[in-house]
Design a protein around this motif. Sequence first.
Motif: not given
Length: 167
Positions: A23, A95-96, A113, A131, A134-137, A157, A159, A163
């Motif tokens: 992640s 997130i970016q 987010n 960005v 990985h998703p949700n990072s 980045w 997770t 979470n």
Amino acid sequence: MLAIALLAFLCVSASANEIQAKSSSYNGEYGGVQGKRFSHSGNQMEGPITAIRVRADTYHIIGLQVRYGRVWSDPVGGTRGDLEEIFLHPGESVIQVSGKYKHCLRKLVFITNMGRHLSFGGETGISFNAVPLHPNSVLRYISGRANNYITAIGLHWATNPSNHNNC
């Protein structure tokens, strides 16, 4: 009994390392090659990013300081320019990150987010858009180079640890 406890500890450690490896990602370094290196890698242990202070003028990002949990990092860069301080809302994460650079960092835009765009600095230079892989990072910490300005930035980045459900 000790062997079972040791085995359980090793399994949990391996699982945590696997989660982190799957992640985490890195973007950068955006900017020039001059300046003293800095890294907030240790600061992320204080918690997620909760606020950002940026010193900027019309053309440059001059200084940067980030609050991790309730603890501010050491400031990096110079002390001139206008100081802006932005606090993230509970549950809000970066997130970016986009911006512009040439021999130093000229513009930074943190996107959260919750749809907020936190913009600092000028409008000229080479554009970048970072960005997580990985998703949700989310943005966990920054690194880079600085002297009287922020000359370069790296974005790390992972997770968000809040979470994960830890036993």
